[in-house]
Enzyme design. Structure first.
Site, mmCIF file in Angstrom:
data_model
loop_
_atom_site.group_PDB
_atom_site.id
_atom_site.type_symbol
_atom_site.label_atom_id
_atom_site.label_comp_id
_atom_site.label_asym_id
_atom_site.label_seq_id
_atom_site.Cartn_x
_atom_site.Cartn_y
_atom_site.Cartn_z
ATOM 1 N NE ARG B 256 -1.806 1.992 3.390
ATOM 2 C CZ ARG B 256 -1.627 1.860 4.703
ATOM 3 N NH1 ARG B 256 -2.222 0.911 5.370
ATOM 4 N NH2 ARG B 256 -0.827 2.699 5.351
ATOM 5 C CG HIS B 260 -6.199 2.625 6.488
ATOM 6 N ND1 HIS B 260 -6.544 1.381 6.006
ATOM 7 C CD2 HIS B 260 -7.279 3.066 7.197
ATOM 8 C CE1 HIS B 260 -7.775 1.075 6.417
ATOM 9 N NE2 HIS B 260 -8.231 2.075 7.130
ATOM 10 C CE1 TYR B 269 1.393 2.866 8.480
ATOM 11 C CE2 TYR B 269 0.121 4.426 9.790
ATOM 12 C CZ TYR B 269 0.301 3.711 8.628
ATOM 13 O OH TYR B 269 -0.598 3.834 7.601
#
Lengths: 322, 357
Positions: B256, B260, B269
């Site tokens: 990805r 998100h 993160y």
């Protein structure tokens, strides 16, 4: 030709009729085929319709969830969830998908599924085999919730549920499965959303469903009042008009259910009476319900469940003659 | 007492077009130049829609949006292997696959504008709307795959979900039930390495996600999800198997590259270096070089294609805006049940009264 059937037999004969009438009907669930269901409600159906009656893996979310897909392909799924409290494992599929698929796709996908599930106390069953979560299901827009109170009612209501274009949670009171026989017509359909006036009267309205209806009938007989006893039959959508008309006549009302009191359907029913018949009331509305405790194991079950005595006390309070 | 090993398994991993542009000639699918260009165009269309959608969201025109950037090959390659009558049952990041299956881009925007109009099935059949609760929709695909089989039809359901979804019980139930009922279902798990912020090692101790099929008794295979030819090849084979009653789980290894959703900030993160590394491994770039090397794609074709996509997306945005202006709020009452219930009718009348003043 009408037959004398028990409720569990009425379920079976209704499913048999619907399987025969409509090739799209598919019956599946845990132990429903080979064993005929733990209550034998589907006994023998697989012999007549082996291509449309199936045992399912022990996966309640799966049983509910695949119904969404089956329905999308044009079938009419009629799954059984073995006991109502196991439907909690499928509740997310009910609330997130089954109930919403019509509205979120603006009617392009629908889910005409009837989920049958035995519910309620009174048969000394295991823990978590006796819940009555009709209020929870009724709180989910898009679902219909139906509870029969006799074999003939089962035939008429289950027929209508299976044929209904919307998803129906059909809750069968285990206590009544084998408790009495009744003449059940071979062809019988009761429109969903219509209450039944079981007994006419002028002094007090008593509302009860499932196995509580018989307790309520016994209670009003004991009290000796002229009571109008109403079985809503469909808890969602509720037939408010029949209830309100009755309370306008009697001015007093007792609502009975075996589910816990707080946020139970008696709260909703009394609210609707307040909205539409407040100025006809001659006494505070009464509730006779289960307590706000987890349904106890069966050693204390009889103390938890409302019975005719508790209902009679509620009727006396409503009549203000206690 | 005899002791013996009674079950073993292996998981095959497939790649047709490598990052170094090596081709497995044995596995390379025989597609015409037009089909190859169509694959490329579908990936580009999805990429451009995502880019425009992120910008629209930043300007306040869209709600939360989940970009598929980096995952186009995994989605387009598998969707391209589907046939008329097959069903797509997506999660919420499947615009690449939905576009490839014919969902018009303005509907994807409508969904992101909070309109049910974006979840209507285009053309009346063959696609489920996005599923927001993670991992719940594979069960619907199993019901479809079983339902088609029960009615003697050969249509297949292809469902999409991510690596995080494999931790959901519903996904296991779906794989397992599919095996029991020989459901005509293909499960496409896009392992994009992140469930929001959670990495795979915090999601499962399993070495691959494809092996989750083994416990359910169905076939599992892994493919390089950034290799559109590999994904197409594996998906085509899986769909044919499913058509004959053998469900298959495909684990497509991808990344990805974006957030998100537009509400997420991946810098919290993960390291920027990692994103840079995966930029170089972008599925569209890999396939573009393949097409250019073979003279299938030249500068002229590329710019024609880019212009076409640009104007299509621009039209879709205009159409989405227009549609958003005249939604009828009363629709929420109309579509809850087949017929409005008496109580809903009362509420509807009150609502109309309020609106009328």
């Amino acid at each position: 030709m009408a037959e004398q059937l028990r409720m569990v037999e009425a379920v079976r004969e209704t499913l048999r009729t619907e399987l025969g009438r409509d090739d799209d009907v598919v019956v599946y669930g845990e132990d429903v085929a080979r064993a005929g269901g733990v209550f034998r409600a589907t006994e023998g159906l697989v012999d007549d319709y082996p291509e449309r009656v199936f045992d399912a893996p022990v996966a309640e979310s799966g049983i509910v969830g695949i119904g969404v897909g089956l329905a999308a392909t044009g079938l009419r799924p009629v799954p059984e969830i073995q006991f109502q409290s196991f439907l909690y494992q499928g509740f997310h599929q009910l609330a997130q998908h089954v109930a919403r698929i019509r509205s979120r796709t603006r009617g392009t996908i629908t889910c005409p599924m009837t989920i049958r599930t035995p519910y309620g106390g009174g048969i000394h069953a295991l823990e978590l085999h006796s819940e009555s979560f009709e209020a929870g299901f009724s709180h989910v827009p898009g679902l219909k919730v139906v509870i029969p109170s006799s074999p003939a009612e089962t035939k008429g209501l289950l027929t209508a549920a299976v044929r209904d274009p919307d998803p129906v949670v059909f809750m069968e009171p285990t206590r009544l499965y084998r408790s009495f026989r009744e003449e059940v017509p071979e062809h019988h359909e009761i429109p969903l959303g219509e209450a039944r006036v079981v007994d006419s009267g002028d002094d007090v309205t008593v509302i009860a469903w499932g196995s509580m209806l018989r307790e309520a009938l016994e209670a009003v007989e004991d009290v000796g009042a002229s009571a109008e006893v109403i079985d809503p039959r469909t808890l969602s959508p509720l037939d408010t008009a029949t209830i309100v008309d009755s309370v306008k006549k009697t001015g007093r009302c007792v609502v009975v259910h075996e589910a816990p009191r707080t946020a139970g359907l008696a709260g909703e029913i009394t609210a609707r009476i307040n909205e539409e018949a407040f100025f006809y009331l001659e006494a505070p509305l009464e509730r006779v319900t289960g307590y706000d405790v987890p349904v106890p194991m069966f050693a204390r079950e009889d103390d938890y469940l409302p019975d005719s005595e508790r209902i009679a006390a509620g009727v006396h309070r409503a009549l203000d003659d206690g | 007492m005899p002791r013996e090993d009674i079950a073993q398994f292996t998981i095959r991993s497939v790649q047709v077009l490598s990052e170094e542009e090596d081709v497995d000639e044995e596995l390379v699918p025989s597609l015409t130049d037009d089909q190859l260009l169509a694959l490329y165009e579908q990936m580009k269309r999805s990429r451009r829609l995502d880019e425009r959608a992120i910008a629209l969201q930043r300007r306040g025109e869209l709600g939360t949006y989940a970009p598929a950037i980096g995952q186009e090959a995994a989605q387009v390659g598998s969707a391209f292997a589907m046939a008329d009558g097959d069903w797509i049952v997506p999660s919420f990041r499947e615009q690449s696959a939905l576009l490839a299956r014919g969902t018009p881009p303005h509907k994807i925007l409508w969904y992101a504008m909070g309109m049910e109009e974006g979840a209507e099935i285009p053309g009346g059949e063959g696609a489920f709307p996005p599923s927001i609760p993670v991992g719940t929709q594979p069960l619907h695909a199993v019901g479809i795959g079983w339902g088609e089989a029960l009615q003697g039809r050969s249509n297949v359901a292809v469902t999409y979900f991510g690596d995080g979804a494999t931790s959901e019980g519903d996904v296991y139930e779906a794989l397992n039930i599919a095996g029991v009922y020989d459901a005509q279902t293909v499960f496409v798990c896009q392992n994009n390495r992140y469930a929001i912020s959670t990495r795979l090692q915090n999601q499962t101790a399993a070495e691959t996600l494809a092996q989750k099929a083994v416990a359910a008794g169905i076939e599992g295979i892994r493919v390089d999800g950034n290799d559109v030819l590999g994904v197409y090849r594996v998906a085509r084979d899986a769909i044919e198997k499913a058509r004959n009653g053998t469900p298959v789980l495909i684990e497509a290894m991808t990344y990805r590259r974006s957030m998100h959703t537009t509400s997420d900030d991946p810098s919290v993160y993960r390291e920027a270096d990692e994103e840079v590394e995966w930029e170089a491994r972008d599925p569209i770039v890999r396939f573009q070089v393949y097409l250019e090397d073979r003279g299938i794609l030249d500068e002229e074709t590329k710019s024609e294609l880019d212009d076409r996509i640009e104007s299509e997306i621009a039209e879709a945005i205009d159409r989405a805006r227009e549609g958003g202006e005249d939604i009828d709020p009363a629709d929420m009452f109309r579509y809850t049940y087949d017929e409005m219930t008496p109580e809903l009718e009362r509420q509807f009348e009150a609502f109309e009264g309020d609106v009328d003043g």
